[in-house]
Write an enzyme that holds these catalytic residues in place. Structure first.
Site: not given
Ligand code: GLN
Length: 487
Positions: A80, A155, A179
């Site tokens: 990532k 994400s 995410s």
């Molecule tokens: N969707 C969640 C957010 O936007 C989790 C994101 C994540 O786990 N990095 O914060």
């Protein structure tokens, strides 16, 4: 494409050892597939071809000498793009870091190099890992390999899409509120968030430090367990890293689970659950009964507050973590400023995207004097209560299950103008981050349009081996994980 790319890491490792293919050939095949699909998928911000091939060459030299290979040596992996790898761009999919080249390796990157895992590229993500659909990247959106008009989840959408499309066999993501698990569920693969502190965060660009955790993506539970073994372990460079020995997490995959108790989280079985996901949950419950488990309904009464708690704590932490991007030390600086203060404000106004700005503003507000007690302190207290709910329930059951998400992947663009609707997709995943427990998503079927559904499995802190065991026992009763996106 080379058919071997569709195989699991375990099978690819065997092929390497049996000299059916060389590591350089396998890595080249992965890179070629990635390049062919990139325009359609948008899964990568950059490819690190030279680094990957140099690692693969080392694997081949070892094989030629008849030496033993470390775990997952030669298996193509996507990192990532919020994890540092020396000499590669690490952008976090943000304009503010567009040209930032890492001067050092994250600890997980060092570990991957030690095990000779070829890193083929840096996977696209929502800017600074903030989002659930991978539409928040400053550069390009990621598409779901099962249907290019749908989101891959976020994400870590690029990491998940890369593994689902067989660009890479493995990937790493970071999980602050879901995410890893959400994109794994939307893309029909395995994604796992370890216990907080299991994997070093050193060299991961911080979003919300008390919640962030790095974890594996793979197409099988066994591969995910092996990748966790490679990246976990104590690290003096991360003060929250746990000083515990590295376990062989795949060692108990096939343990008998007869007589064990599986808890279905009641609160996650009602609101907004789509019919197809509800049916998949019935199949999962039946599967555990068939394996000899007793399945009971359990209640985590405070789980309904998770999203509210998370959006105070995560934004508060991010407003502090992102203060370092000021145009002085890292990345982008505005070209047009009359004085220092203007340089700071314009750099940040031009460099951050709308979702990141929204989070910084929310977090700054929650932390400001006069509001701190009402919001931040309250959220911390509630976090402790959610954790308590889990501790209580794990006295009664061995493992918990729920849908990873109440619905399957949604159409691109359908939630971008409604942040609250987007935030709600994480209803089932966030509580594991609040409580610091390990949780994963396993392929659990398909909806009527052929989009993948994920089963979430959750275990008590440090019980990753148990988690993989229960996930494996479900996985092996079905062939969901064998079905690949037709791309
Ligand atoms: N969707 C969640 C957010 O936007 C989790 C994101 C994540 O786990 N990095 O914060």
């Amino acid at each position: 494409m080379n058919e071997l790319l569709k195989k699991s890491a375990t099978e690819q490792s065997k092929a390497l050892k049996n000299k059916e293919i060389s590591a350089v050939e396998l890595t080249k095949a992965a890179l070629e597939r990635t390049k062919n699909l990139e325009e359609k998928l948008g899964a990568f911000n950059s490819l690190t071809e030279d680094i990957a091939l140099a690692t693969a060459k080392k694997v081949d030299e070892k094989i030629a000498k008849g030496e033993d290979l470390p775990l997952l040596a030669g298996i193509p992996l996507a990192l990532k793009d919020n994890m540092n790898m020396k000499g590669s761009k690490t952008t976090a999919s943000s304009k503010i870091l567009e040209n930032f080249v890492s001067p050092f390796n994250a600890t997980i990157t060092d570990k991957l190099f030690n095990n000779l895992v070829p890193i083929i590229g840096k996977a696209n993500l929502d800017e600074f890992a903030m989002g659930s659909s991978n539409e928040n990247s400053a550069f390009k959106k990621v598409h779901n390999p099962w249907n290019l008009n749908k989101v891959p989840g976020g994400s870590s959408g690029g990491s998940a899409a890369a593994v689902a499309a067989c660009d890479a066999t493995l990937a790493l993501g970071s999980d602050t509120g879901g995410s890893i698990r959400l994109p794994a569920s939307f893309c029909g693969i395995v994604g796992m968030k370890p216990t907080y502190g299991r994997v070093s965060r050193y060299g991961l660009i911080a979003f919300a430090s008390s919640l962030d955790q790095i974890g594996p993506f793979a197409r099988t539970v066994e591969d995910a367990a092996n990748l966790l073994e490679v990246i976990s372990g104590h690290d003096t460079k991360d003060s929250t890293s746990l000083n515990l020995p590295v376990e062989h997490f795949a060692g108990n995959l096939n343990n008998d689970i007869k007589g064990k108790k599986v808890g279905v989280i009641k609160e996650l079985m009602t609101e907004g659950l789509s019919d197809d996901v509800a049916k998949a949950m019935e199949v999962a419950i039946e599967s555990y009964k068939k394996a000899g488990c007793e399945v009971v309904e359990v209640s985590l009464p405070r789980i309904k507050y998770s999203i509210g708690i998370y959006y105070i704590l995560a934004t508060a932490e991010c407003s502090s973590n992102l203060a370092r991007f000021d145009g002085v030390r890292y990345g982008y600086r505005t070209m047009d400023a009359k004085n220092l203060m203007e340089m700071y404000t314009k750099t940040r106004a031009e460099g951050f995207g709308p979702e990141v700005k929204r989070r910084i503003m929310l977090g700054t507000y929650a932390l400001s004097s006069g509001y701190y007690d009402a919001y931040y302190k309250k959220a911390q207290q509630m976090r402790a209560l959610v954790t308590e709910d889990f501790l209580k329930v794990f006295k009664e059951v061995d493992i918990l299950i729920s849908p990873t998400c109440p619905n399957t992947a949604f159409d691109m663009g359908s939630k971008t103008s409604d942040p609250l609707a987007m935030y709600l997709t994480d209803i089932a995943t966030i509580s594991a981050n609040l409580a610091g427990i390990p949780a994963m998503s396993v392929p659990a079927g398909f909806d009527k349009d052929g989009m993948p559904i994920g089963l979430q499995v959750l275990a008590p802190q440090l019980e990753e081996s148990r988690l993989f065991n229960f996930a494996y026992k479900f996985e092996q009763q079905h062939d969901f994980y064998k079905q690949l996106a037709n791309i």
